[in-house]
Write a protein that holds these residues in place. Structure first.
Motif, PDB file in Angstrom:
ATOM      1  N   SER A 203       0.814  -1.218   0.000  1.00  0.00           N
ATOM      2  CA  SER A 203       0.000   0.000   0.000  1.00  0.00           C
ATOM      3  C   SER A 203       0.844   1.262   0.000  1.00  0.00           C
ATOM      4  CB  SER A 203      -0.942   0.010   1.209  1.00  0.00           C
ATOM      5  OG  SER A 203      -0.246  -0.307   2.400  1.00  0.00           O
ATOM      6  N   GLY A 204       2.163   1.112  -0.091  1.00  0.00           N
ATOM      7  CA  GLY A 204       3.052   2.272  -0.137  1.00  0.00           C
ATOM      8  C   GLY A 204       2.997   3.097   1.129  1.00  0.00           C
ATOM      9  N   THR A 205       2.944   2.405   2.277  1.00  0.00           N
ATOM     10  CA  THR A 205       2.785   3.103   3.548  1.00  0.00           C
ATOM     11  C   THR A 205       3.751   2.570   4.599  1.00  0.00           C
ATOM     12  OG1 THR A 205       1.004   1.536   4.096  1.00  0.00           O
ATOM     13  CG2 THR A 205       0.345   3.700   3.247  1.00  0.00           C
ATOM     14  N   LEU A 206       3.894   3.374   5.663  1.00  0.00           N
ATOM     15  CA  LEU A 206       4.501   2.926   6.908  1.00  0.00           C
ATOM     16  C   LEU A 206       3.363   2.868   7.916  1.00  0.00           C
ATOM     17  CD1 LEU A 206       7.182   2.303   8.466  1.00  0.00           C
ATOM     18  CD2 LEU A 206       7.073   4.675   9.253  1.00  0.00           C
ATOM     19  N   THR A 207       3.151   1.703   8.509  1.00  0.00           N
ATOM     20  CA  THR A 207       2.009   1.502   9.392  1.00  0.00           C
ATOM     21  C   THR A 207       2.471   1.431  10.841  1.00  0.00           C
ATOM     22  OG1 THR A 207       0.788   0.343   7.669  1.00  0.00           O
ATOM     23  CG2 THR A 207       0.079  -0.024   9.930  1.00  0.00           C
ATOM     24  N   VAL A 208       1.742   2.134  11.711  1.00  0.00           N
ATOM     25  CA  VAL A 208       2.058   2.206  13.136  1.00  0.00           C
ATOM     26  C   VAL A 208       0.898   1.616  13.924  1.00  0.00           C
ATOM     27  CG1 VAL A 208       2.644   3.713  15.068  1.00  0.00           C
ATOM     28  CG2 VAL A 208       3.432   4.288  12.748  1.00  0.00           C
TER      29      VAL A 208
ATOM     30  N   VAL B 150      -4.519   1.454  14.559  1.00  0.00           N
ATOM     31  CA  VAL B 150      -3.632   1.390  13.397  1.00  0.00           C
ATOM     32  C   VAL B 150      -3.687   2.700  12.629  1.00  0.00           C
ATOM     33  CG1 VAL B 150      -3.150   0.205  11.211  1.00  0.00           C
ATOM     34  CG2 VAL B 150      -3.943  -1.105  13.192  1.00  0.00           C
ATOM     35  N   GLU B 151      -2.521   3.297  12.386  1.00  0.00           N
ATOM     36  CA  GLU B 151      -2.410   4.501  11.569  1.00  0.00           C
ATOM     37  C   GLU B 151      -1.309   4.282  10.532  1.00  0.00           C
ATOM     38  OE1 GLU B 151      -1.746   7.867  14.033  1.00  0.00           O
ATOM     39  OE2 GLU B 151      -3.710   7.735  15.031  1.00  0.00           O
ATOM     40  N   ALA B 152      -1.402   4.996   9.425  1.00  0.00           N
ATOM     41  CA  ALA B 152      -0.422   4.808   8.355  1.00  0.00           C
ATOM     42  C   ALA B 152      -0.031   6.146   7.750  1.00  0.00           C
ATOM     43  CB  ALA B 152      -0.975   3.885   7.279  1.00  0.00           C
ATOM     44  N   VAL B 153       1.216   6.207   7.296  1.00  0.00           N
ATOM     45  CA  VAL B 153       1.756   7.380   6.609  1.00  0.00           C
ATOM     46  C   VAL B 153       2.214   6.938   5.227  1.00  0.00           C
ATOM     47  CG1 VAL B 153       3.484   9.218   6.652  1.00  0.00           C
ATOM     48  CG2 VAL B 153       2.554   8.324   8.805  1.00  0.00           C
ATOM     49  N   GLU B 154       1.799   7.648   4.198  1.00  0.00           N
ATOM     50  CA  GLU B 154       2.227   7.303   2.845  1.00  0.00           C
ATOM     51  C   GLU B 154       3.678   7.698   2.627  1.00  0.00           C
ATOM     52  OE1 GLU B 154      -0.315   8.886  -0.143  1.00  0.00           O
ATOM     53  OE2 GLU B 154      -2.077   7.756   0.520  1.00  0.00           O
TER      54      GLU B 154
ATOM     55  N   LEU C  17       7.476  10.683  13.146  1.00  0.00           N
ATOM     56  CA  LEU C  17       6.536   9.811  13.834  1.00  0.00           C
ATOM     57  C   LEU C  17       5.657  10.566  14.818  1.00  0.00           C
ATOM     58  CD1 LEU C  17       8.737   6.664  14.587  1.00  0.00           C
ATOM     59  CD2 LEU C  17       6.869   6.849  12.925  1.00  0.00           C
ATOM     60  N   GLU C  18       6.144  11.681  15.341  1.00  0.00           N
ATOM     61  CA  GLU C  18       5.360  12.426  16.311  1.00  0.00           C
ATOM     62  C   GLU C  18       4.143  13.084  15.671  1.00  0.00           C
ATOM     63  OE1 GLU C  18       8.307  15.041  17.910  1.00  0.00           O
ATOM     64  OE2 GLU C  18       9.015  13.557  19.372  1.00  0.00           O
ATOM     65  N   ASN C  19       4.298  13.512  14.430  1.00  0.00           N
ATOM     66  CA  ASN C  19       3.202  14.188  13.737  1.00  0.00           C
ATOM     67  C   ASN C  19       2.615  13.369  12.594  1.00  0.00           C
ATOM     68  OD1 ASN C  19       3.310  16.879  15.135  1.00  0.00           O
ATOM     69  ND2 ASN C  19       5.410  16.801  14.364  1.00  0.00           N
ATOM     70  N   GLY C  20       3.148  12.176  12.371  1.00  0.00           N
ATOM     71  CA  GLY C  20       2.609  11.299  11.351  1.00  0.00           C
ATOM     72  C   GLY C  20       2.679  11.864   9.950  1.00  0.00           C
ATOM     73  N   ARG C  21       3.861  12.374   9.565  1.00  0.00           N
ATOM     74  CA  ARG C  21       3.989  12.953   8.228  1.00  0.00           C
ATOM     75  C   ARG C  21       5.385  12.686   7.664  1.00  0.00           C
ATOM     76  NH1 ARG C  21       6.400  18.177   8.084  1.00  0.00           N
ATOM     77  NH2 ARG C  21       7.094  18.866  10.143  1.00  0.00           N
ATOM     78  N   LYS C  22       5.418  12.640   6.354  1.00  0.00           N
ATOM     79  CA  LYS C  22       6.676  12.455   5.649  1.00  0.00           C
ATOM     80  C   LYS C  22       7.444  13.772   5.620  1.00  0.00           C
ATOM     81  CE  LYS C  22       8.340  11.510   0.946  1.00  0.00           C
ATOM     82  NZ  LYS C  22       8.017  10.899  -0.356  1.00  0.00           N
ATOM     83  N   LEU C  23       8.769  13.678   5.841  1.00  0.00           N
ATOM     84  CA  LEU C  23       9.611  14.871   5.816  1.00  0.00           C
ATOM     85  C   LEU C  23      10.355  15.035   4.494  1.00  0.00           C
ATOM     86  CD1 LEU C  23      11.178  14.759   9.412  1.00  0.00           C
ATOM     87  CD2 LEU C  23       9.224  16.116   8.608  1.00  0.00           C
TER      88      LEU C  23
END
Length: 334
Positions: free
Chosen positions: A126-131, A139-143, A176-182
């Motif tokens: 799914s092209g994500t990192l899942t936490v 379950v949360e995920a970041v693309e 990871l703290e804000n759930g976004r790609k840098l």
């Protein structure tokens, strides 16, 4: 998929046939249990490290590629790369206690169990990192926005994750703290093996097809060093004290040792018998004295004495044993 699988085929034709080395017998001073994901048969092996004996083998989800051990050492998480789940096992009793579904996130692969009781896994399909927060299984995920997001490491302060993307040849930095790609860091043709120094100041990423390791400063993201290594560096492991790192070179069955202080190659050790051994995952023991090397082609794990560079023994596991985890817990006996 053709793009990044092709070089492995080239390794096979270039290296030719090889004879599988006979298992080496021996015992170890190591104490605890090694957990091995056997991706070729959907099982997980629990091996007593002192004796090298497999104490249990249990079913898992499809294609259990990678393993993570809980911070207290009592549990093991095993991904189902062919599906959408993570299995949780109790090490002492060698029993499966839970299965977590990550849907719609798919094909979990690289996995870390953090000190704040989260599972952080790449979900390549799914092209994500899942936490996963294990307190409530939220379950949360970041693309990642990248192709074939495969392996992951997490900074010591748990603020960032770094994901290697084979198809894009990059490493993605995730807040990871804000759930976004840098950002994405350019690595080369096929970024796969990835590791952080113990203090989190350096990120090491292996370009499997380019036969090199790129070292990044994690504050500035500048490249500190580029190091030529063996054929097909597919994994990286850095010693607990940060003094050295090893690449697992799939294409020739060697490991390349890199000195942490100046990023120079200090040794190249022949561990496995060429490409047919399909050497993949490598993992240090907690004290840094042993390096365990998964030989998926021969269904064994080699135990390397780091100081001498000698293979002490080979441990039999299930078919295509790959992902490795070590727990200090010893399996209970009847």
């Amino acid at each position: 998929m053709i793009r990044f699988l092709l070089p492995i085929g080239l390794f096979l034709s270039a290296c030719g046939a090889a004879q599988t080395a006979a298992p080496e017998l021996g015992t170890s001073s190591a104490i605890g249990t090694m957990v091995v994901g056997n991706k070729g048969e959907a099982t997980v092996s629990f091996v007593d490290l002192a004796s090298g004996e497999e104490r249990a083998r249990l079913e898992t989800g499809d294609q259990p590629h990678e393993v993570a051990i809980s911070p207290d050492g009592t549990r093991a998480a095993v991904v189902s790369y062919g599906g959408t789940t993570i299995d949780i096992f109790d090490v002492a009793s060698a029993t499966r206690t839970e299965t977590i579904d990550l849907s719609p996130n798919a094909r979990p692969h690289g996995i870390v169990w953090t000190n704040d009781n989260r599972l952080i896994a790449t979900t390549e399909g799914s092209g994500t990192l899942t936490v996963v927060d294990l307190s409530d299984n939220d379950v949360e995920a970041v693309e990642t926005g990248q192709d074939v997001s495969h392996m992951v490491v997490v900074s010591p302060d748990l603020s960032r994750a770094y994901v290697s993307n084979i198809g894009s040849g990059t490493a993605t930095v995730i807040d990871l703290e804000n759930g976004r790609k840098l950002r994405d860091l350019p690595v080369g043709a096929a970024a796969e093996g990835i590791a952080l120094t113990p203090d989190g100041s350096e990120l090491w990423v292996a370009d499997r097809d380019g036969m090199k390791v790129t070292v990044f400063d994690t504050e500035t993201f500048e490249i500190i060093a580029e190091i030529g290594v063996g054929l097909g560096p597919i994994r990286i492991a850095i010693s607990p004290d940060g003094s050295r790192g090893f690449t697992s070179n799939y294409g020739d069955g060697t490991v390349t040792e890199i000195r942490g202080s100046d990023h120079r190659v200090t040794r190249v050790l022949s561990i496995s018998d060429g490409v047919e051994a399909a050497q993949v995952t490598i993992l240090f023991s907690e004290d840094g004295e042993r390096l365990y090397v998964a030989e998926t082609g021969t269904d064994t794990v080699a135990e390397l004495d780091v100081a001498s560079g000698e293979v002490l023994r080979r441990i039999d596991v299930g078919r295509q044993g790959d992902g490795l985890g070590i727990s200090p817990v010893v399996i209970e006996t009847d």
